[in-house]
Design a protein around this motif. Structure first.
Motif, PDB file in Angstrom:
ATOM      1  N   MET A 233       0.822  -1.218   0.000  1.00  0.00           N
ATOM      2  CA  MET A 233       0.000   0.000   0.000  1.00  0.00           C
ATOM      3  C   MET A 233       0.850   1.260   0.000  1.00  0.00           C
ATOM      4  SD  MET A 233      -2.959  -1.128   2.663  1.00  0.00           S
ATOM      5  CE  MET A 233      -3.970   0.347   2.637  1.00  0.00           C
ATOM      6  N   ASP A 234       0.344   2.309  -0.632  1.00  0.00           N
ATOM      7  CA  ASP A 234       0.998   3.616  -0.590  1.00  0.00           C
ATOM      8  C   ASP A 234       0.652   4.309   0.717  1.00  0.00           C
ATOM      9  OD1 ASP A 234       1.842   3.139  -3.125  1.00  0.00           O
ATOM     10  OD2 ASP A 234       0.293   4.378  -4.085  1.00  0.00           O
ATOM     11  N   LYS A 235       1.517   5.250   1.100  1.00  0.00           N
ATOM     12  CA  LYS A 235       1.274   5.978   2.352  1.00  0.00           C
ATOM     13  C   LYS A 235      -0.116   6.616   2.351  1.00  0.00           C
ATOM     14  CE  LYS A 235       2.615   7.206   6.408  1.00  0.00           C
ATOM     15  NZ  LYS A 235       3.159   6.294   7.436  1.00  0.00           N
ATOM     16  N   GLN A 236      -0.480   7.191   1.197  1.00  0.00           N
ATOM     17  CA  GLN A 236      -1.780   7.875   1.139  1.00  0.00           C
ATOM     18  C   GLN A 236      -2.936   6.890   1.374  1.00  0.00           C
ATOM     19  OE1 GLN A 236      -2.070  11.300   0.863  1.00  0.00           O
ATOM     20  NE2 GLN A 236      -4.165  10.814   1.494  1.00  0.00           N
ATOM     21  N   GLU A 237      -2.822   5.728   0.798  1.00  0.00           N
ATOM     22  CA  GLU A 237      -3.889   4.722   0.992  1.00  0.00           C
ATOM     23  C   GLU A 237      -3.975   4.311   2.457  1.00  0.00           C
ATOM     24  OE1 GLU A 237      -3.959   2.018  -3.005  1.00  0.00           O
ATOM     25  OE2 GLU A 237      -2.096   1.963  -1.895  1.00  0.00           O
ATOM     26  N   ILE A 238      -2.820   4.186   3.089  1.00  0.00           N
ATOM     27  CA  ILE A 238      -2.796   3.802   4.504  1.00  0.00           C
ATOM     28  C   ILE A 238      -3.419   4.922   5.343  1.00  0.00           C
ATOM     29  CG2 ILE A 238      -1.317   3.208   6.472  1.00  0.00           C
ATOM     30  CD1 ILE A 238       0.746   2.158   4.351  1.00  0.00           C
ATOM     31  N   MET A 239      -3.075   6.154   5.003  1.00  0.00           N
ATOM     32  CA  MET A 239      -3.633   7.296   5.738  1.00  0.00           C
ATOM     33  C   MET A 239      -5.145   7.375   5.569  1.00  0.00           C
ATOM     34  SD  MET A 239      -0.618  10.111   5.512  1.00  0.00           S
ATOM     35  CE  MET A 239      -1.618  11.348   4.813  1.00  0.00           C
ATOM     36  N   ASP A 240      -5.597   7.156   4.349  1.00  0.00           N
ATOM     37  CA  ASP A 240      -7.051   7.192   4.104  1.00  0.00           C
ATOM     38  C   ASP A 240      -7.765   6.162   4.973  1.00  0.00           C
ATOM     39  OD1 ASP A 240      -6.597   9.133   2.234  1.00  0.00           O
ATOM     40  OD2 ASP A 240      -6.867   7.828   0.480  1.00  0.00           O
ATOM     41  N   LEU A 241      -7.175   4.979   5.041  1.00  0.00           N
ATOM     42  CA  LEU A 241      -7.803   3.925   5.837  1.00  0.00           C
ATOM     43  C   LEU A 241      -7.759   4.274   7.328  1.00  0.00           C
ATOM     44  CD1 LEU A 241      -9.268   1.303   5.685  1.00  0.00           C
ATOM     45  CD2 LEU A 241      -7.115   0.108   5.356  1.00  0.00           C
ATOM     46  N   SER A 242      -6.656   4.865   7.759  1.00  0.00           N
ATOM     47  CA  SER A 242      -6.562   5.200   9.188  1.00  0.00           C
ATOM     48  C   SER A 242      -7.555   6.304   9.549  1.00  0.00           C
ATOM     49  CB  SER A 242      -5.132   5.567   9.579  1.00  0.00           C
ATOM     50  OG  SER A 242      -4.834   6.878   9.202  1.00  0.00           O
ATOM     51  N   LEU A 243      -7.862   7.156   8.577  1.00  0.00           N
ATOM     52  CA  LEU A 243      -8.907   8.166   8.806  1.00  0.00           C
ATOM     53  C   LEU A 243     -10.266   7.485   8.933  1.00  0.00           C
ATOM     54  CD1 LEU A 243      -7.815  10.993   6.363  1.00  0.00           C
ATOM     55  CD2 LEU A 243      -8.349  11.307   8.795  1.00  0.00           C
ATOM     56  N   ARG A 244     -10.493   6.533   8.056  1.00  0.00           N
ATOM     57  CA  ARG A 244     -11.782   5.839   8.062  1.00  0.00           C
ATOM     58  C   ARG A 244     -12.018   5.082   9.363  1.00  0.00           C
ATOM     59  NH1 ARG A 244     -12.561   1.385   3.826  1.00  0.00           N
ATOM     60  NH2 ARG A 244     -14.043   0.435   5.249  1.00  0.00           N
ATOM     61  N   ILE A 245     -10.972   4.531   9.919  1.00  0.00           N
ATOM     62  CA  ILE A 245     -11.151   3.735  11.145  1.00  0.00           C
ATOM     63  C   ILE A 245     -10.855   4.549  12.401  1.00  0.00           C
ATOM     64  CG2 ILE A 245     -10.656   1.604   9.871  1.00  0.00           C
ATOM     65  CD1 ILE A 245      -7.926   1.493  11.261  1.00  0.00           C
ATOM     66  N   ASP A 246     -10.626   5.857  12.191  1.00  0.00           N
ATOM     67  CA  ASP A 246     -10.475   6.783  13.329  1.00  0.00           C
ATOM     68  C   ASP A 246      -9.244   6.548  14.192  1.00  0.00           C
ATOM     69  OD1 ASP A 246     -12.548   8.509  12.918  1.00  0.00           O
ATOM     70  OD2 ASP A 246     -14.022   7.274  13.976  1.00  0.00           O
ATOM     71  N   THR A 247      -8.210   5.925  13.634  1.00  0.00           N
ATOM     72  CA  THR A 247      -6.971   5.842  14.403  1.00  0.00           C
ATOM     73  C   THR A 247      -6.056   7.028  14.063  1.00  0.00           C
ATOM     74  OG1 THR A 247      -6.065   4.347  12.713  1.00  0.00           O
ATOM     75  CG2 THR A 247      -6.966   3.336  14.704  1.00  0.00           C
ATOM     76  N   TYR A 248      -6.304   7.642  12.927  1.00  0.00           N
ATOM     77  CA  TYR A 248      -5.430   8.721  12.454  1.00  0.00           C
ATOM     78  C   TYR A 248      -5.244   9.852  13.483  1.00  0.00           C
ATOM     79  CZ  TYR A 248      -3.396  12.186   9.302  1.00  0.00           C
ATOM     80  OH  TYR A 248      -2.588  13.117   8.739  1.00  0.00           O
ATOM     81  N   PRO A 249      -6.352  10.407  14.029  1.00  0.00           N
ATOM     82  CA  PRO A 249      -6.166  11.525  14.968  1.00  0.00           C
ATOM     83  C   PRO A 249      -5.323  11.137  16.182  1.00  0.00           C
ATOM     84  CG  PRO A 249      -8.517  11.167  14.490  1.00  0.00           C
ATOM     85  CD  PRO A 249      -7.767  10.054  13.848  1.00  0.00           C
TER      86      PRO A 249
END
Ligand code: ATP
Ligand code: MG
Length: 391
Positions: free
Chosen positions: A318-334
């Motif tokens: 996966m690309d970093k952006q794809e990983i970030m998008d997923l982490s946003l979706r699952i709310d771990t990003y913040p």
């Protein structure tokens, strides 16, 4: 009853005993996800689950069901008896929620109850005609409908619905065995944990903490990440390993440019021992090929050599952006972007070796009492059980 949901799961590859196991786990996981949200009855029926909301917030139930792995889709359903008139009336009531001028629709009937006097096409025609009479602005379109009203005639009753809400898919957590997730405070490893859970893995987490180089808040961050992941898979057992002594030894006795590789090798050794102790069958990491110095094929190769247990890297392609998008979706990003130091960033060398050679790494390790370091670290692991975050 406040609401009824029909919950569908994928059936590919499900046979015999496996299927029963899958279904029972899914039902148990649904019940667990709904605990404390609303009073519900969860029932397995006709190779699906039915969730009846007895009292409480149906919207909250819907939101929770959308976070249970193994659910492909769900539909809020209305129930009618086996009389055609009642079916038509309930269908009109359901359809009033989506009807609008010019809407192209069709009725799709399935008749599991072969005693029912009309065939499926006859029921569709009757119900369709009734909808056209009730909402004159509609148009029938059986080829490219914008809305579908589903009518399912069963032995005891008829289910009628218009909405299909997508679920997460995947397999129920617990169906695949246990994995040990190496969980840092970064963006990637929580996503890797989520992706493993999606394939049915029960995840335990291991975090290497370097107090006082990393603060209490770094630990809190990892606890919060587990709370977030637990929303999808239930309580998570989190192991905190104290890594400071090992890092001090490495700094004192080994070349700086190999420090990341050496640190990772120590992490993997400890993780493998803990995995065996906990009955985990694989390690899981958030590595993605080429992302940083320690994630070249050469590095991964030299690091993984210290273990024999399989290592899963769900993010490898996966690309970093794809990983970030997923982490946003699952709310771990913040949580992941909170600015607390990770043990590895603190000891980051000026110029890390991107292509470490096994003989150099092994030569450097000859200066260390590896077994003693591992044993000491394992003996001091703290373990806690983390419950899901409220949402
Ligand atoms: P992440 O966002 O998951 O930290 P990263 O891109 O920052 O990933 P690295 O820091 O190189 O990558 O770490 C690679 C992997 O090693 C992580 O995804 C994680 O699985 C594991 N790891 C790194 N640091 C720790 C730690 N302190 N405790 C446990 N596992 C760790
Ligand atoms: Mg990291």
């Amino acid at each position: 009853m406040k609401a009824l949901y029909l919950v569908r799961y994928g059936e590919i590859g499900l046979k015999g005993k496996n299927r029963k196991h899958f279904e029972n786990l899914l039902t148990a996981n649904i019940r667990r996800a709904l605990q404390g949200v609303a009073e519900c009855r969860v029932e397995q029926k006709h190779t699906r689950n039915f969730v009846e909301v007895i009292s409480g917030d149906a919207a909250a139930v819907e939101a929770r069901l959308q976070q249970v792995f193994g659910i492909v889709s769900l539909s809020p359903v209305a129930v009618a008896g086996l009389e055609l008139e009642e079916i038509k009336n309930v269908a009109a009531g359901e359809f009033s929620k989506v009807a609008r001028e010019g809407l192209r629709f069709k009725v799709n009937t399935r008749r599991a109850n072969k005693q029912f006097p009309l065939t499926s096409p006859e029921v569709s025609a009757e119900v369709g005609a009734h909808l056209l009479r009730t909402f004159p602005e509609l148009a029938v379109d059986v080829h490219e409908p914008e809305a579908v009203l589903d009518v399912e005639i069963r032995e005891q009753q008829t289910y009628i619905y218009t909405r299909r809400i997508p679920g997460l898919g995947g397999l129920p957590v617990g169906v695949a065995g246990k994995g040990l997730l190496l969980l840092s405070g970064g963006i990637d490893s929580p996503v890797a944990g989520w992706m493993s859970m999606k394939r049915g893995v029960t995840v335990e987490a291991l975090h290497f903490h370097s107090f006082p180089f990393t603060s209490e808040r770094a630990k809190e961050k990892v606890i919060d990440l587990c709370r977030q992941l637990a929303r999808f898979g239930g309580k998570i057992r989190l192991h905190i390993a104290h890594f400071t002594e090992i890092q001090k030894e490495l700094r004192l006795k080994t070349p700086e440019r190999l420090s990341i590789t050496l640190m990772r090798r120590m992490m993997f050794r400890i993780a493998e021992r803990l995995a065996v102790r906990r009955g985990a069958l694989a390690l899981i990491t958030g590595e993605s090929l080429g992302q940083v110095a320690s994630q070249t094929m050469e590095s991964i190769n030299v690091i993984e050599r210290v273990t024999t247990i399989p290592v899963f890297r769900p993010l490898i392609g996966m690309d970093k952006q794809e990983i970030m998008d997923l982490s946003l979706r699952i709310d771990t990003y913040p949580i992941s972007i909170r600015p607390y130091e990770d043990c590895c960033t603190i000891f980051l060398p000026e110029s890390p070796a991107t292509k470490p050679r096994l003989q150099d790494v092994e030569a450097a390790e000859a200066a260390l009492e590896i077994e003693t370091l591992i044993a000491d670290c394992l003996a001091k692991i703290e373990t806690m059980e983390i419950s899901p975050a409220n949402y």
